[in-house]
Design a protein around this motif. Structure first.
Motif, mmCIF file in Angstrom:
data_model
loop_
_atom_site.group_PDB
_atom_site.id
_atom_site.type_symbol
_atom_site.label_atom_id
_atom_site.label_comp_id
_atom_site.label_asym_id
_atom_site.label_seq_id
_atom_site.Cartn_x
_atom_site.Cartn_y
_atom_site.Cartn_z
ATOM 1 N N LEU A 100 0.824 -1.204 0.000
ATOM 2 C CA LEU A 100 0.000 0.000 0.000
ATOM 3 C C LEU A 100 0.865 1.263 0.000
ATOM 4 C CD1 LEU A 100 -2.569 -1.297 2.593
ATOM 5 C CD2 LEU A 100 -3.129 -0.597 0.277
ATOM 6 N N GLU A 101 2.124 1.110 0.427
ATOM 7 C CA GLU A 101 3.035 2.271 0.486
ATOM 8 C C GLU A 101 3.277 2.855 -0.909
ATOM 9 O OE1 GLU A 101 4.064 -0.816 1.862
ATOM 10 O OE2 GLU A 101 3.055 -0.156 3.693
ATOM 11 N N CYS A 102 2.951 2.091 -1.968
ATOM 12 C CA CYS A 102 3.172 2.598 -3.336
ATOM 13 C C CYS A 102 2.110 3.615 -3.744
ATOM 14 C CB CYS A 102 3.124 1.450 -4.342
ATOM 15 S SG CYS A 102 4.428 0.257 -4.132
ATOM 16 N N ILE A 103 0.996 3.689 -2.988
ATOM 17 C CA ILE A 103 -0.128 4.527 -3.437
ATOM 18 C C ILE A 103 0.263 6.002 -3.645
ATOM 19 C CG2 ILE A 103 -2.432 5.398 -2.803
ATOM 20 C CD1 ILE A 103 -3.121 2.659 -1.768
ATOM 21 N N PRO A 104 1.000 6.650 -2.687
ATOM 22 C CA PRO A 104 1.354 8.059 -2.928
ATOM 23 C C PRO A 104 2.159 8.259 -4.214
ATOM 24 C CG PRO A 104 1.782 7.465 -0.636
ATOM 25 C CD PRO A 104 1.427 6.197 -1.347
ATOM 26 N N GLU A 105 3.052 7.302 -4.509
ATOM 27 C CA GLU A 105 3.866 7.387 -5.722
ATOM 28 C C GLU A 105 2.978 7.254 -6.972
ATOM 29 O OE1 GLU A 105 8.049 5.198 -7.037
ATOM 30 O OE2 GLU A 105 6.799 4.356 -5.465
ATOM 31 N N GLU A 115 -1.526 7.631 -17.808
ATOM 32 C CA GLU A 115 -2.868 7.026 -17.781
ATOM 33 C C GLU A 115 -2.828 5.538 -17.466
ATOM 34 O OE1 GLU A 115 -5.925 8.514 -19.881
ATOM 35 O OE2 GLU A 115 -4.875 10.164 -20.824
ATOM 36 N N VAL A 116 -1.659 4.933 -17.668
ATOM 37 C CA VAL A 116 -1.497 3.518 -17.326
ATOM 38 C C VAL A 116 -0.214 3.386 -16.531
ATOM 39 C CG1 VAL A 116 -1.084 1.194 -18.231
ATOM 40 C CG2 VAL A 116 -2.684 2.697 -19.402
ATOM 41 N N ILE A 117 -0.319 2.882 -15.326
ATOM 42 C CA ILE A 117 0.879 2.712 -14.497
ATOM 43 C C ILE A 117 1.007 1.237 -14.150
ATOM 44 C CG2 ILE A 117 2.032 3.364 -12.347
ATOM 45 C CD1 ILE A 117 0.048 5.933 -12.659
ATOM 46 N N ASN A 118 1.993 0.590 -14.763
ATOM 47 C CA ASN A 118 2.236 -0.834 -14.502
ATOM 48 C C ASN A 118 3.101 -0.970 -13.284
ATOM 49 O OD1 ASN A 118 1.091 -2.253 -16.747
ATOM 50 N ND2 ASN A 118 2.637 -1.227 -18.008
ATOM 51 N N MET A 119 2.708 -1.804 -12.372
ATOM 52 C CA MET A 119 3.547 -2.056 -11.207
ATOM 53 C C MET A 119 4.358 -3.319 -11.505
ATOM 54 S SD MET A 119 2.685 0.473 -9.408
ATOM 55 C CE MET A 119 3.558 0.141 -7.897
ATOM 56 N N ILE A 120 5.652 -3.156 -11.637
ATOM 57 C CA ILE A 120 6.506 -4.280 -12.026
ATOM 58 C C ILE A 120 7.092 -4.928 -10.780
ATOM 59 C CG2 ILE A 120 8.534 -4.954 -13.364
ATOM 60 C CD1 ILE A 120 6.344 -3.871 -15.111
ATOM 61 N N ARG A 121 6.893 -6.237 -10.686
ATOM 62 C CA ARG A 121 7.344 -6.987 -9.518
ATOM 63 C C ARG A 121 8.839 -7.258 -9.623
ATOM 64 N NH1 ARG A 121 3.578 -11.505 -9.893
ATOM 65 N NH2 ARG A 121 5.013 -12.143 -11.489
ATOM 66 N N LEU A 122 9.596 -6.808 -8.627
ATOM 67 C CA LEU A 122 11.038 -7.069 -8.658
ATOM 68 C C LEU A 122 11.341 -8.477 -8.169
ATOM 69 C CD1 LEU A 122 12.606 -3.764 -7.350
ATOM 70 C CD2 LEU A 122 12.578 -4.646 -9.675
ATOM 71 N N SER A 123 10.669 -8.875 -7.105
ATOM 72 C CA SER A 123 10.852 -10.240 -6.632
ATOM 73 C C SER A 123 9.549 -10.685 -6.013
ATOM 74 C CB SER A 123 11.938 -10.283 -5.559
ATOM 75 O OG SER A 123 11.476 -9.587 -4.416
ATOM 76 N N ALA A 149 0.299 -6.905 -29.126
ATOM 77 C CA ALA A 149 0.738 -6.191 -27.930
ATOM 78 C C ALA A 149 2.080 -6.719 -27.459
ATOM 79 C CB ALA A 149 -0.292 -6.399 -26.830
ATOM 80 N N SER A 150 2.806 -5.864 -26.736
ATOM 81 C CA SER A 150 3.992 -6.403 -26.090
ATOM 82 C C SER A 150 3.803 -6.220 -24.589
ATOM 83 C CB SER A 150 5.240 -5.706 -26.618
ATOM 84 O OG SER A 150 5.591 -4.658 -25.802
ATOM 85 N N PHE A 151 3.976 -7.295 -23.873
ATOM 86 C CA PHE A 151 3.677 -7.276 -22.444
ATOM 87 C C PHE A 151 4.934 -7.093 -21.625
ATOM 88 C CE2 PHE A 151 0.312 -9.995 -24.257
ATOM 89 C CZ PHE A 151 -0.738 -9.145 -23.990
ATOM 90 N N GLU A 152 4.810 -6.293 -20.593
ATOM 91 C CA GLU A 152 5.894 -6.148 -19.625
ATOM 92 C C GLU A 152 6.013 -7.455 -18.863
ATOM 93 O OE1 GLU A 152 7.920 -3.790 -18.957
ATOM 94 O OE2 GLU A 152 7.019 -2.212 -20.179
ATOM 95 N N GLU A 153 7.230 -7.977 -18.829
ATOM 96 C CA GLU A 153 7.403 -9.164 -18.012
ATOM 97 C C GLU A 153 7.269 -8.742 -16.549
ATOM 98 O OE1 GLU A 153 10.711 -12.486 -17.258
ATOM 99 O OE2 GLU A 153 10.512 -11.718 -19.282
ATOM 100 N N ASN A 154 6.718 -9.623 -15.731
ATOM 101 C CA ASN A 154 6.546 -9.317 -14.304
ATOM 102 C C ASN A 154 5.527 -8.221 -14.014
ATOM 103 O OD1 ASN A 154 8.168 -11.234 -13.219
ATOM 104 N ND2 ASN A 154 10.011 -9.991 -13.383
ATOM 105 N N THR A 192 3.650 4.340 -17.833
ATOM 106 C CA THR A 192 4.937 4.263 -17.150
ATOM 107 C C THR A 192 4.962 3.053 -16.223
ATOM 108 O OG1 THR A 192 6.507 5.496 -15.787
ATOM 109 C CG2 THR A 192 4.205 5.726 -15.207
ATOM 110 N N ASN A 193 6.158 2.720 -15.762
ATOM 111 C CA ASN A 193 6.299 1.579 -14.851
ATOM 112 C C ASN A 193 6.820 2.043 -13.505
ATOM 113 O OD1 ASN A 193 5.666 -0.063 -16.991
ATOM 114 N ND2 ASN A 193 7.790 -0.543 -17.482
ATOM 115 N N LEU A 194 6.331 1.428 -12.462
ATOM 116 C CA LEU A 194 6.921 1.613 -11.131
ATOM 117 C C LEU A 194 7.287 0.210 -10.650
ATOM 118 C CD1 LEU A 194 4.435 4.093 -9.398
ATOM 119 C CD2 LEU A 194 6.745 4.594 -10.196
ATOM 120 N N THR A 195 8.280 0.116 -9.782
ATOM 121 C CA THR A 195 8.640 -1.221 -9.313
ATOM 122 C C THR A 195 8.247 -1.409 -7.856
ATOM 123 O OG1 THR A 195 10.806 -0.370 -8.781
ATOM 124 C CG2 THR A 195 10.594 -1.526 -10.868
ATOM 125 N N TYR A 196 8.073 -2.666 -7.479
ATOM 126 C CA TYR A 196 7.791 -2.971 -6.074
ATOM 127 C C TYR A 196 8.297 -4.371 -5.760
ATOM 128 C CZ TYR A 196 3.931 -6.098 -7.336
ATOM 129 O OH TYR A 196 3.181 -7.129 -7.835
#
Ligand code: UDP
Ligand code: MG
Length: 324
Positions: A100-105, A115-123, A149-154, A192-196
């Motif tokens: 949930l800490e990712c919400i402010p970001e 308009e689209v924010i992919n959350m990419i899993r690091l582990s 389409a090309s999909f973001e892995e993870n 854009t992508n954000l990681t978590y």
């Protein structure tokens, strides 16, 4: 003031819900926007629904959409998106694997106009080696086979979209066989992508067995690619070429026919197996067509709590809360 809709799919999560509420209550002061929390109860058989009800009684910004039975995670997410009224929508799991800490970001990215924010899993600490490897292989195969389409892995089922993308998913992506995170990545717009880091499950156990994931992967490949259907043509061309080569070889060498018995048996087995695989693939596509043709609902709602307006399927006697 802008409003954020947080959609949480819940299926038999009695072990984690209270932890989720505590974690969310702690994060509320850091959320700059107004918000609504939409819990979609996907036909839970445990105490999840009563636990959710106690929370929505004390937090009027929390709402419940409760299904008549289990329709699956994908249906739960789209049901949440269907009734979200925010300027931004976040989909996430109830088990606190999506921090949930990712919400402010995420909010600051939405404010930047993404308009689209992919959350990419690091582990993913709780997924084993086999699950991680098969997820990697799955994305490789879908990306090679799909021309659309090309999909973001993870990329995970943790993502955020704008109101406009929510409207598009609501109105134009009503397929019965769904892959929501794929749709989100293929609608276009500024993304854009954000990681978590995916945490351990806060309690309970995963609902996705390897078998379920395998089924899900096959249906996604079928949804995004018609290459497997064309395999028949390629296999036909290759076997015809091999046949002609074998014929010419036999003519040229004047070989004694009966001595080729083993070759014939091998060839027949090989060609039949190709044929069966292709028939199987066609069967998979027909199954998808069939379920689209039946046009059954993606989900059926039994009741909604804390919504301020009626929906087309709201029962007449259901209480509508106004002024939330
Ligand atoms: N879930 C759901 N319907 C289902 C299965 C799962 O709504 O039929 C929800 C579940 O409550 C959780 C999320 O989907 O919030 C992800 O499920 P899970 O954690 O079991 O999957 P994993 O994280 O192991 O892939
Ligand atoms: Mg999980």
């Amino acid at each position: 003031m802008y409003k954020l809709s947080v959609v949480i799919s819940v299926y038999n999560e009695e072990a984690v819900l209270n932890k989720f509420f505590n974690a969310f209550d702690n994060i509320i002061p850091k959320i700059k926007w107004d918000y609504e929390l939409i819990f979609v109860d996907d036909g839970s058989k445990d105490q999840s629904l009563p636990i959710l009800s106690t929370y929505v009684n004390r937090n009027l910004k929390a709402k419940i959409v409760s299904f008549s039975r289990n329709f699956g995670h994908e249906a739960a997410m789209i049901a949440g998106i269907d009734c979200a009224t925010g300027d931004g929508i976040i989909c996430m799991d109830a088990d606190l694997q999506h921090p949930l800490e990712c919400i402010p970001e995420i909010i600051s990215k939405l404010e930047d106009g993404y308009e689209v924010i992919n959350m990419i899993r690091l582990s993913n600490k709780s997924a084993g080696f086999v699950k991680n490897l098969s997820s990697h292989a799955f994305y490789k195969v879908v990306n090679i086979l799909s021309s659309q389409a090309s999909f973001e892995e993870n990329a995970s089922d943790f993502f955020a979209i704008s109101k406009r993308v929510g409207d598009i998913l609501r109105n134009n992506y009503r397929e019965k066989n769904r892959f929501l995170r794929g749709y989100v990545q293929s609608v276009g717009f500024k993304k854009t992508n954000l990681t978590y880091n995916a945490a351990e499950r806060a309690g309970g156990s995963s609902h996705y067995s390897l078998r379920k994931l395998f089924r899900f992967s096959i249906s996604t490949i079928i949804l995004y690619s018609d290459f497997p259907l064309k395999l028949g043509v390629y296999a036909g061309v290759i076997s015809a070429t091999l046949g002609i080569i074998a014929l010419i070889y036999t003519w040229c060498t004047y070989s004694n026919a009966p001595s080729g018995y083993a070759t014939i048996v091998t060839l027949i087995c090989f060609l039949f197996s190709v044929l069966f695989v292709i028939i199987g693939i066609i069967g998979e596509y027909i199954a998808v067509l069939f379920s689209e043709l039946k046009d059954r609902p993606i989900y059926i709602v039994e009741k909604r709590v804390n919504f301020e307006h009626r929906f087309h399927d709201t029962p007449k006697n259901e209480r509508i809360v106004s002024g939330i």
